[in-house]
Motif scaffolding. Structure first.
Motif, PDB file in Angstrom:
ATOM      1  N   ALA A   1     -52.670  76.739 103.548  1.00 44.62           N
ATOM      2  CA  ALA A   1     -51.599  77.650 103.946  1.00 44.62           C
ATOM      3  C   ALA A   1     -50.656  77.905 102.778  1.00 44.62           C
ATOM      4  O   ALA A   1     -50.412  77.033 101.948  1.00 44.62           O
ATOM      5  CB  ALA A   1     -50.829  77.055 105.128  1.00 44.62           C
ATOM      6  N   LEU A   2     -50.130  79.134 102.718  1.00 47.45           N
ATOM      7  CA  LEU A   2     -49.235  79.470 101.617  1.00 47.45           C
ATOM      8  C   LEU A   2     -47.872  78.834 101.827  1.00 47.45           C
ATOM      9  O   LEU A   2     -47.475  78.496 102.933  1.00 47.45           O
ATOM     10  CB  LEU A   2     -49.118  80.983 101.463  1.00 47.45           C
ATOM     11  N   ALA A   3     -47.160  78.649 100.730  1.00 46.28           N
ATOM     12  CA  ALA A   3     -45.809  78.100 100.769  1.00 46.28           C
ATOM     13  C   ALA A   3     -44.917  78.972  99.907  1.00 46.28           C
ATOM     14  O   ALA A   3     -45.344  79.482  98.872  1.00 46.28           O
ATOM     15  CB  ALA A   3     -45.792  76.659 100.271  1.00 46.28           C
ATOM     16  N   ALA A   4     -43.695  79.177 100.345  1.00 50.03           N
ATOM     17  CA  ALA A   4     -42.764  80.039  99.634  1.00 50.03           C
ATOM     18  C   ALA A   4     -41.811  79.218  98.780  1.00 50.03           C
ATOM     19  O   ALA A   4     -41.357  78.144  99.189  1.00 50.03           O
ATOM     20  CB  ALA A   4     -41.975  80.887 100.627  1.00 50.03           C
ATOM     21  N   LEU A   5     -41.517  79.728  97.587  1.00 49.21           N
ATOM     22  CA  LEU A   5     -40.513  79.128  96.717  1.00 49.21           C
ATOM     23  C   LEU A   5     -39.172  79.751  97.083  1.00 49.21           C
ATOM     24  O   LEU A   5     -38.973  80.955  96.940  1.00 49.21           O
ATOM     25  CB  LEU A   5     -40.859  79.388  95.253  1.00 49.21           C
ATOM     26  N   THR A   6     -38.271  78.942  97.578  1.00 50.60           N
ATOM     27  CA  THR A   6     -37.029  79.458  98.158  1.00 50.60           C
ATOM     28  C   THR A   6     -35.817  79.351  97.234  1.00 50.60           C
ATOM     29  O   THR A   6     -34.778  79.942  97.503  1.00 50.60           O
ATOM     30  CB  THR A   6     -36.711  78.719  99.468  1.00 50.60           C
ATOM     31  N   ASP A   7     -35.943  78.574  96.151  1.00 50.33           N
ATOM     32  CA  ASP A   7     -34.828  78.470  95.206  1.00 50.33           C
ATOM     33  C   ASP A   7     -34.922  79.596  94.187  1.00 50.33           C
ATOM     34  O   ASP A   7     -35.725  80.524  94.319  1.00 50.33           O
ATOM     35  CB  ASP A   7     -34.846  77.112  94.507  1.00 50.33           C
ATOM     36  N   ASN A   8     -34.116  79.511  93.162  1.00 47.97           N
ATOM     37  CA  ASN A   8     -34.161  80.476  92.081  1.00 47.97           C
ATOM     38  C   ASN A   8     -34.481  79.766  90.769  1.00 47.97           C
ATOM     39  O   ASN A   8     -33.914  78.716  90.471  1.00 47.97           O
ATOM     40  CB  ASN A   8     -32.827  81.218  91.947  1.00 47.97           C
ATOM     41  N   VAL A   9     -35.393  80.318  90.003  1.00 46.71           N
ATOM     42  CA  VAL A   9     -35.752  79.893  88.646  1.00 46.71           C
ATOM     43  C   VAL A   9     -36.561  78.597  88.629  1.00 46.71           C
ATOM     44  O   VAL A   9     -37.668  78.553  88.113  1.00 46.71           O
ATOM     45  CB  VAL A   9     -34.510  79.760  87.732  1.00 46.71           C
ATOM     46  N   VAL A  10     -36.012  77.485  89.164  1.00 49.38           N
ATOM     47  CA  VAL A  10     -36.716  76.199  89.117  1.00 49.38           C
ATOM     48  C   VAL A  10     -36.661  75.539  90.492  1.00 49.38           C
ATOM     49  O   VAL A  10     -35.628  75.547  91.143  1.00 49.38           O
ATOM     50  CB  VAL A  10     -36.103  75.240  88.063  1.00 49.38           C
ATOM     51  N   GLN A  11     -37.797  74.987  90.905  1.00 47.82           N
ATOM     52  CA  GLN A  11     -37.834  74.269  92.182  1.00 47.82           C
ATOM     53  C   GLN A  11     -38.923  73.208  92.143  1.00 47.82           C
ATOM     54  O   GLN A  11     -40.043  73.457  91.693  1.00 47.82           O
ATOM     55  CB  GLN A  11     -38.124  75.223  93.341  1.00 47.82           C
ATOM     56  N   THR A  12     -38.580  72.010  92.621  1.00 46.05           N
ATOM     57  CA  THR A  12     -39.576  70.956  92.809  1.00 46.05           C
ATOM     58  C   THR A  12     -40.015  70.986  94.264  1.00 46.05           C
ATOM     59  O   THR A  12     -39.206  70.722  95.164  1.00 46.05           O
ATOM     60  CB  THR A  12     -39.008  69.573  92.453  1.00 46.05           C
ATOM     61  N   TYR A  13     -41.272  71.330  94.479  1.00 44.25           N
ATOM     62  CA  TYR A  13     -41.809  71.403  95.840  1.00 44.25           C
ATOM     63  C   TYR A  13     -42.453  70.064  96.165  1.00 44.25           C
ATOM     64  O   TYR A  13     -43.424  69.655  95.535  1.00 44.25           O
ATOM     65  CB  TYR A  13     -42.828  72.527  95.955  1.00 44.25           C
ATOM     66  N   THR A  14     -41.913  69.360  97.168  1.00 43.45           N
ATOM     67  CA  THR A  14     -42.419  68.050  97.573  1.00 43.45           C
ATOM     68  C   THR A  14     -43.324  68.204  98.792  1.00 43.45           C
ATOM     69  O   THR A  14     -42.935  68.841  99.785  1.00 43.45           O
ATOM     70  CB  THR A  14     -41.259  67.097  97.909  1.00 43.45           C
ATOM     71  N   PHE A  15     -44.508  67.636  98.705  1.00 44.03           N
ATOM     72  CA  PHE A  15     -45.474  67.736  99.798  1.00 44.03           C
ATOM     73  C   PHE A  15     -45.210  66.627 100.811  1.00 44.03           C
ATOM     74  O   PHE A  15     -45.184  65.438 100.459  1.00 44.03           O
ATOM     75  CB  PHE A  15     -46.897  67.647  99.261  1.00 44.03           C
ATOM     76  N   THR A  16     -45.013  67.028 102.056  1.00 38.71           N
ATOM     77  CA  THR A  16     -44.713  66.062 103.103  1.00 38.71           C
ATOM     78  C   THR A  16     -45.970  65.509 103.760  1.00 38.71           C
ATOM     79  O   THR A  16     -45.929  64.450 104.382  1.00 38.71           O
ATOM     80  CB  THR A  16     -43.824  66.708 104.182  1.00 38.71           C
ATOM     81  N   GLU A  17     -47.090  66.219 103.616  1.00 37.34           N
ATOM     82  CA  GLU A  17     -48.352  65.737 104.164  1.00 37.34           C
ATOM     83  C   GLU A  17     -49.133  65.004 103.084  1.00 37.34           C
ATOM     84  O   GLU A  17     -48.897  65.190 101.881  1.00 37.34           O
ATOM     85  CB  GLU A  17     -49.175  66.895 104.733  1.00 37.34           C
ATOM     86  N   ASP A  18     -50.077  64.194 103.525  1.00 37.07           N
ATOM     87  CA  ASP A  18     -50.861  63.370 102.600  1.00 37.07           C
ATOM     88  C   ASP A  18     -52.077  64.148 102.123  1.00 37.07           C
ATOM     89  O   ASP A  18     -53.073  64.279 102.833  1.00 37.07           O
ATOM     90  CB  ASP A  18     -51.294  62.084 103.320  1.00 37.07           C
ATOM     91  N   TYR A  19     -51.990  64.692 100.892  1.00 37.54           N
ATOM     92  CA  TYR A  19     -53.113  65.403 100.286  1.00 37.54           C
ATOM     93  C   TYR A  19     -53.708  64.511  99.198  1.00 37.54           C
ATOM     94  O   TYR A  19     -53.083  64.294  98.156  1.00 37.54           O
ATOM     95  CB  TYR A  19     -52.659  66.726  99.673  1.00 37.54           C
ATOM     96  N   SER A  20     -54.901  63.998  99.459  1.00 36.90           N
ATOM     97  CA  SER A  20     -55.563  63.106  98.502  1.00 36.90           C
ATOM     98  C   SER A  20     -56.906  63.691  98.085  1.00 36.90           C
ATOM     99  O   SER A  20     -57.726  64.055  98.929  1.00 36.90           O
ATOM    100  CB  SER A  20     -55.771  61.712  99.107  1.00 36.90           C
ATOM    101  N   SER A  21     -57.127  63.789  96.785  1.00 36.16           N
ATOM    102  CA  SER A  21     -58.368  64.339  96.242  1.00 36.16           C
ATOM    103  C   SER A  21     -58.363  64.088  94.742  1.00 36.16           C
ATOM    104  O   SER A  21     -57.416  63.533  94.191  1.00 36.16           O
ATOM    105  CB  SER A  21     -58.468  65.841  96.550  1.00 36.16           C
ATOM    106  N   ASN A  22     -59.448  64.488  94.073  1.00 34.33           N
ATOM    107  CA  ASN A  22     -59.445  64.458  92.617  1.00 34.33           C
ATOM    108  C   ASN A  22     -59.292  65.861  92.033  1.00 34.33           C
ATOM    109  O   ASN A  22     -59.332  66.044  90.818  1.00 34.33           O
ATOM    110  CB  ASN A  22     -60.716  63.790  92.085  1.00 34.33           C
ATOM    111  N   ARG A  23     -59.122  66.860  92.924  1.00 36.94           N
ATOM    112  CA  ARG A  23     -58.950  68.245  92.461  1.00 36.94           C
ATOM    113  C   ARG A  23     -57.951  68.971  93.356  1.00 36.94           C
ATOM    114  O   ARG A  23     -58.017  68.905  94.594  1.00 36.94           O
ATOM    115  CB  ARG A  23     -60.287  68.988  92.459  1.00 36.94           C
ATOM    116  N   PHE A  24     -57.033  69.693  92.689  1.00 35.29           N
ATOM    117  CA  PHE A  24     -56.055  70.508  93.404  1.00 35.29           C
ATOM    118  C   PHE A  24     -55.986  71.877  92.728  1.00 35.29           C
ATOM    119  O   PHE A  24     -55.786  71.960  91.514  1.00 35.29           O
ATOM    120  CB  PHE A  24     -54.676  69.852  93.390  1.00 35.29           C
TER     121      PHE A  24
END
Length: 222
Positions: A131-154
């Motif tokens: 699912a897409l996610a929107a960047l809501t700040d301006n210029v710089v934003q750290t997007y923290t993932f609340t769900e557990d995404y585990s893999s060797n590729r993203f």
């Protein structure tokens, strides 16, 4: 004190006990793409805390044909993509074609956050086709993932964002300054066992004396 108790104590003091243990911990690892600049390349390689990372880029045109692109880092804004000679944006964008950055690790990790830069408010991205996610700040934003995404590729892709005022989609664009991951399971490191202390000559004499004493007591009782 009983003879058997003294004998056991002498044996333990002479030989020592070999012990081993493990220490478990899980640490976050951040790959910083502003640390040093690179030229345009097909692949960038990093190693941090024994975790290896390879960064590549892909582009998908309107006919859904996927091809390779180039990646580059700079100290001012981080990681960007160049999809071809006519691509002057130098960001990860969805203008005309959908650009994707592929993060490939040499082990399974859990993604914790991605820091974005050089975007406009409401620019959109997706993680590994989800699912897409929107960047809501301006210029710089750290997007923290609340769900557990585990893999060797993203895969991080730029997606067209819906412009509510104009009633149509607009192209998204951004750069990535860092990605933070952790190992999904604690890392277990062995603790070296205690050094075995050899039994000194005095220890043998002590054991012999104790044995003789025990034999003498048995004879008197008989």
């Amino acid at each position: 004190m009983k003879i058997t108790t003294l004998t056991r104590a002498a044996f333990i003091c002479g030989l020592g006990i070999s012990l081993s243990a493990t220490v478990s911990f899980a640490a976050s690892v951040t790959f910083d793409f502003q640390e040093k600049p690179s030229g345009w390349k097909r692949k960038l390689s990093y190693t941090h805390d024994d975790i290896g990372l390879t960064v590549k880029a892909l582009q998908t045109n309107q006919k859904n044909i996927v091809s390779k692109a180039k990646v580059r880092t700079d100290v001012s804004s981080g990681l960007g993509v160049k999809a071809g000679k006519g691509d002057n944006n130098l960001k990860i964008d969805s203008k005309g074609r959908e650009e994707t950055v592929v993060f490939k690790f040499d082990t399974n990790v859990t993604i914790e956050s991605i820091t974005f830069s050089s975007f406009r408010k409401r620019d959109d991205f997706s993680l590994s086709g989800g699912a897409l996610a929107a960047l809501t700040d301006n210029v710089v934003q750290t997007y923290t993932f609340t769900e557990d995404y585990s893999s060797n590729r993203f895969d991080v892709s730029a997606l067209d964002a819906w412009n509510k005022k104009r009633g149509k989609f607009k192209a998204s664009s951004f750069k990535i300054t860092s990605i933070t991951v952790s190992t999904p399971d604690p890392v277990v490191k062995p603790v070296p066992p205690l050094t075995v202390v050899p039994l000194p000559a005095a220890g043998f004499l002590l054991l012999g004396a104790l044995g003789a004493l025990g034999l003498t007591r048995r004879r008197k009782r008989a």
